[in-house]
Design a protein around this motif. Structure first.
Motif, short mmCIF file in Angstrom:
data_model
loop_
_atom_site.label_atom_id
_atom_site.label_comp_id
_atom_site.label_asym_id
_atom_site.label_seq_id
_atom_site.Cartn_x
_atom_site.Cartn_y
_atom_site.Cartn_z
N VAL C 78 57.45 80.95 30.23
CA VAL C 78 57.76 79.86 31.36
C VAL C 78 57.45 80.34 32.73
N SER C 81 55.20 82.20 34.97
CA SER C 81 53.85 81.41 34.92
C SER C 81 54.74 81.14 36.14
N ILE C 82 55.90 80.62 36.70
CA ILE C 82 56.27 80.07 37.07
C ILE C 82 56.89 80.39 38.96
N VAL C 84 54.72 83.51 39.45
CA VAL C 84 54.02 83.69 39.55
C VAL C 84 52.87 82.39 40.13
N ALA C 85 53.46 81.18 40.12
CA ALA C 85 52.66 79.79 40.87
C ALA C 85 53.61 79.70 42.54
N VAL C 88 51.93 82.88 44.06
CA VAL C 88 50.16 82.44 45.37
C VAL C 88 50.01 80.94 45.88
N LEU C 89 51.59 80.15 46.06
CA LEU C 89 51.17 78.91 46.23
C LEU C 89 52.06 79.48 48.06
N ASP C 90 53.04 80.45 47.87
CA ASP C 90 54.07 81.10 48.90
C ASP C 90 52.57 81.68 50.05
N LEU C 93 51.66 84.93 50.75
CA LEU C 93 51.83 85.89 49.62
C LEU C 93 52.46 87.16 48.93
N ILE C 95 53.32 89.84 46.95
CA ILE C 95 53.10 90.07 45.88
C ILE C 95 53.94 92.07 46.38
N SER C 122 52.25 86.77 29.83
CA SER C 122 52.93 86.49 30.54
C SER C 122 52.33 86.53 31.27
N PRO C 123 51.85 85.82 32.06
CA PRO C 123 51.71 85.66 33.40
C PRO C 123 51.99 86.57 34.32
N GLY C 124 51.61 87.46 35.05
CA GLY C 124 52.25 88.14 36.25
C GLY C 124 52.32 90.20 35.87
N THR C 125 52.22 90.12 34.64
CA THR C 125 52.15 91.45 34.18
C THR C 125 50.51 91.35 32.80
N LEU C 140 51.92 92.12 39.24
CA LEU C 140 51.64 91.42 40.02
C LEU C 140 52.96 92.22 41.35
#
Lengths: 96, 119, 163
Positions: C78, C81-82, C84-85, C88-90, C93, C95, C122-125, C140
């Motif tokens: 969780v 995910s927050i 990475v979200a 992405v929305l920044d 960007l 990264i 887990s998002p980001g890795t 990321l």
């Protein structure tokens, strides 16, 4: 409420399709197609409840299975093809 | 009460899926796009299926949903790993910083990133 | 990893899963369909045996400890995910892609598979390569790489598979 979620999934599938068309490498396309497939499984399970037809859940599971095997098959094909091409051109092409 | 909770989960899941789709378009190269796909694969899937499960209650549909969830969570990383490994073996460089697709294959090195970042 | 001594247990576990799945999905309990189910279960186990599914050490002893591991993994997923979200929305960007390589704490294929899958999940890795007990992971952001190198995920996966 289901409609909002299915719309979000549909838009994401469209975006994945755009990525699949843009490329640029073949792996980007496979990634996009894989994403498209898993989103299809999700969409099918949402649609099962949107229209109250629980038998769609079986389709979702079957689609998830086919998508996984399909992606692995495509990857296998790409790797084998590039390996044979490298063997054919041995050394002349070099690193891209 | 359960209705509201499941709606929250569904809307959040839809939001994460959408953000992942946007990320797959916005991020500059293949390896970073994989993170966006992984965002939709894990968080979006978990939230949406959990929301539907709350709506379904205790029934055969819930068991099938759990099966779909477990299956997607098992195969997702496996497919991503196969894809990443294939791309790595084919010589696509993972270490390009913020460059886009067109440039990062011509630049072999010269970037201050963590290739040598060993523990 | 005790090798072949737990082979009957893993064959039995596979049979149990297959039979349960058949009974749930078929929903029709006539002799013909039950016979077909038995046949396909036996066929699947045989094919799995031929594929070498039971040749290596099984991961059965991991199963009782999985719920606790998932209880640790879920908040991590969780949180990342927050993160990475938000990235992405920044509009800028922010990264900073990083590749790190480190020694996998769990020995044996089951533990390393669980560790690699948890990292990819887990998002980001994303795990790029598992070779010779070493993992290569694409992150990321640099912060994600640093928190990965602090070794919490590594240690927990090792705890999971230890005998």
């Amino acid at each position: 409420m289901y409609i909002i979620v299915s719309l979000a999934i549909l838009v994401t599938m469209a975006l994945a399709l755009v990525r699949a068309l843009l490329g640029p490498s073949v792996y980007d396309r496979v990634l996009a197609v894989n994403m498209f497939g898993t989103k299809t499984a999700l969409l099918l399970s949402v649609v099962a409840f949107l229209y109250g037809r629980p038998d769609f859940l079986d389709l979702a599971l079957a689609y998830a299975l086919i998508n996984f095997v399909g992606v692995l098959a495509v990857l296998e094909f790409i790797q084998k093809r590039s390996a044979t091409r490298e063997a054919e051109e041995s050394g002349s092409a070099g690193h891209d | 009460m359960i209705d509201i909770l499941s709606w929250i989960l569904l809307v959040l899941g839809g939001g994460f899926v959408f953000v992942g789709g946007v990320g797959a378009l916005r991020l500059p190269n293949f390896y970073t796009r994989m993170h966006a796909a992984s965002l939709t694969d894990t968080m979006g899937t978990i939230l949406i299926l959990a929301g539907i499960m709350l709506q379904a209650g205790w029934s055969l549909a819930t068991i099938k949903l759990i099966a779909i969830l477990v299956f997607l969570l098992l195969t997702g990383p496996t497919a991503t790993y196969a894809l990443a490994n294939a791309a790595l073996l084919s010589g696509l460089k993972p270490d390009a910083g913020r460059t886009g697709d067109s440039r990062d294959r011509n630049e072999e090195d010269g970037r201050d990133n963590g290739q040598g970042d060993k523990p | 990893m005790t090798g072949s001594s737990n082979r009957p247990a893993s064959i039995l576990a596979l049979c149990l899963i297959l039979v349960t799945a058949w009974l749930l999905w078929s929903g029709i309990y006539k002799p013909l369909l039950l016979g077909l189910g038995t046949f396909s279960c036996i066929l699947s186990v045989y094919v799995a045996y031929r594929l070498g599914f039971f040749r290596d050490s099984s991961g059965l002893h991991v199963i009782p400890r999985l719920p606790r591991y998932w209880g640790w993994l879920m908040p991590e997923i969780v949180r990342s995910s927050i993160d990475v979200a938000r990235i992405v929305l920044d509009p800028k960007l922010p990264i900073s892609p990083t590749v790190v390589e480190f020694e996998a704490a769990p020995k044996g294929p089951v533990g390393q598979a669980i560790l690699g899958n948890a990292i990819t999940l887990s998002p980001g890795t994303v795990t790029l390569d598992v070779y010779d007990g070493r993992l290569r992971v694409h992150c990321l952001t640099r912060e994600g790489a640093e928190s990965l190198l602090s070794g919490d995920a590594n240690r927990r996966a090792a705890d999971l598979t230890i005998h």
